[in-house]
Design a protein around this motif. Sequence first.
Motif, mmCIF file in Angstrom:
data_model
loop_
_atom_site.group_PDB
_atom_site.id
_atom_site.type_symbol
_atom_site.label_atom_id
_atom_site.label_comp_id
_atom_site.label_asym_id
_atom_site.label_seq_id
_atom_site.Cartn_x
_atom_site.Cartn_y
_atom_site.Cartn_z
ATOM 1 N N GLU A 1 -53.743 102.038 86.579
ATOM 2 C CA GLU A 1 -54.121 102.535 85.262
ATOM 3 C C GLU A 1 -53.807 104.020 85.177
ATOM 4 O OE1 GLU A 1 -58.236 101.708 84.530
ATOM 5 O OE2 GLU A 1 -57.910 99.547 84.417
ATOM 6 N N ARG B 1 -48.862 105.515 71.625
ATOM 7 C CA ARG B 1 -48.844 104.375 72.544
ATOM 8 C C ARG B 1 -47.407 104.022 72.898
ATOM 9 N NH1 ARG B 1 -54.232 101.450 71.493
ATOM 10 N NH2 ARG B 1 -53.450 100.012 73.048
ATOM 11 N N THR C 1 -51.507 98.226 77.140
ATOM 12 C CA THR C 1 -52.271 99.433 76.848
ATOM 13 C C THR C 1 -53.640 99.038 76.336
ATOM 14 O OG1 THR C 1 -51.473 99.586 74.572
ATOM 15 C CG2 THR C 1 -50.202 100.750 76.246
ATOM 16 N N SER C 2 -54.593 99.927 76.502
ATOM 17 C CA SER C 2 -55.923 99.713 75.942
ATOM 18 C C SER C 2 -56.454 101.058 75.475
ATOM 19 C CB SER C 2 -56.852 99.078 76.975
ATOM 20 O OG SER C 2 -56.949 99.882 78.122
ATOM 21 N N GLU C 3 -57.337 101.000 74.487
ATOM 22 C CA GLU C 3 -57.943 102.214 73.953
ATOM 23 C C GLU C 3 -59.230 102.496 74.698
ATOM 24 O OE1 GLU C 3 -58.433 102.426 69.717
ATOM 25 O OE2 GLU C 3 -56.617 101.252 69.413
ATOM 26 N N LYS D 1 -56.181 106.794 75.719
ATOM 27 C CA LYS D 1 -55.529 105.494 75.864
ATOM 28 C C LYS D 1 -55.227 105.296 77.344
ATOM 29 C CE LYS D 1 -50.634 106.615 75.582
ATOM 30 N NZ LYS D 1 -50.672 108.051 75.373
ATOM 31 N N TRP E 1 -51.769 100.261 81.588
ATOM 32 C CA TRP E 1 -52.112 99.568 82.826
ATOM 33 C C TRP E 1 -51.004 98.587 83.200
ATOM 34 C CZ3 TRP E 1 -52.184 94.371 82.283
ATOM 35 C CH2 TRP E 1 -52.396 93.864 80.995
#
Length: 135
Positions: free
Chosen positions: A67, A76, A104-106, A112, A115
């Motif tokens: 990550e 992003r 991706t994740s917020e 952000k 991963w």
Amino acid sequence: MLLSCTPRRARLARLLAVNALRNRALPDERASHVVAEPAANAAIHGRVPGRSFRLTLYVVGGTLRIEVADTRGDRRPVLREPGAGAESGLGLLLVDALADRWGTSEGCFPRKTVWAEIGFTAPEPDPTRSGAVGD
């Protein structure tokens, strides 16, 4: 690992990840390339003056999760095919090819996280190391 958003620290992220994986007898070849891209992107595209990026490595069973979090949630990464003769935009293609999954994740605004997960065969425990049952 918390690292400042500079190209030098992006390279350091890759070296630190490789060192951590080797110290645990985990495969590092694919991971080193997968760490390099989001770390470089965090240093270049995710840079906010005075803010750092975070590299986190998790191992759960036979999966390594990488990550990289930065403070540019508005930017992003997008996987796209580069044009002929392109000299940039190839990094996510490499991540896509080497990782089993990525995305991706917020986080808490404005963070952000990019991963990636890489599967591997877990090493057998070394019976000669401390904590071994025996004699």
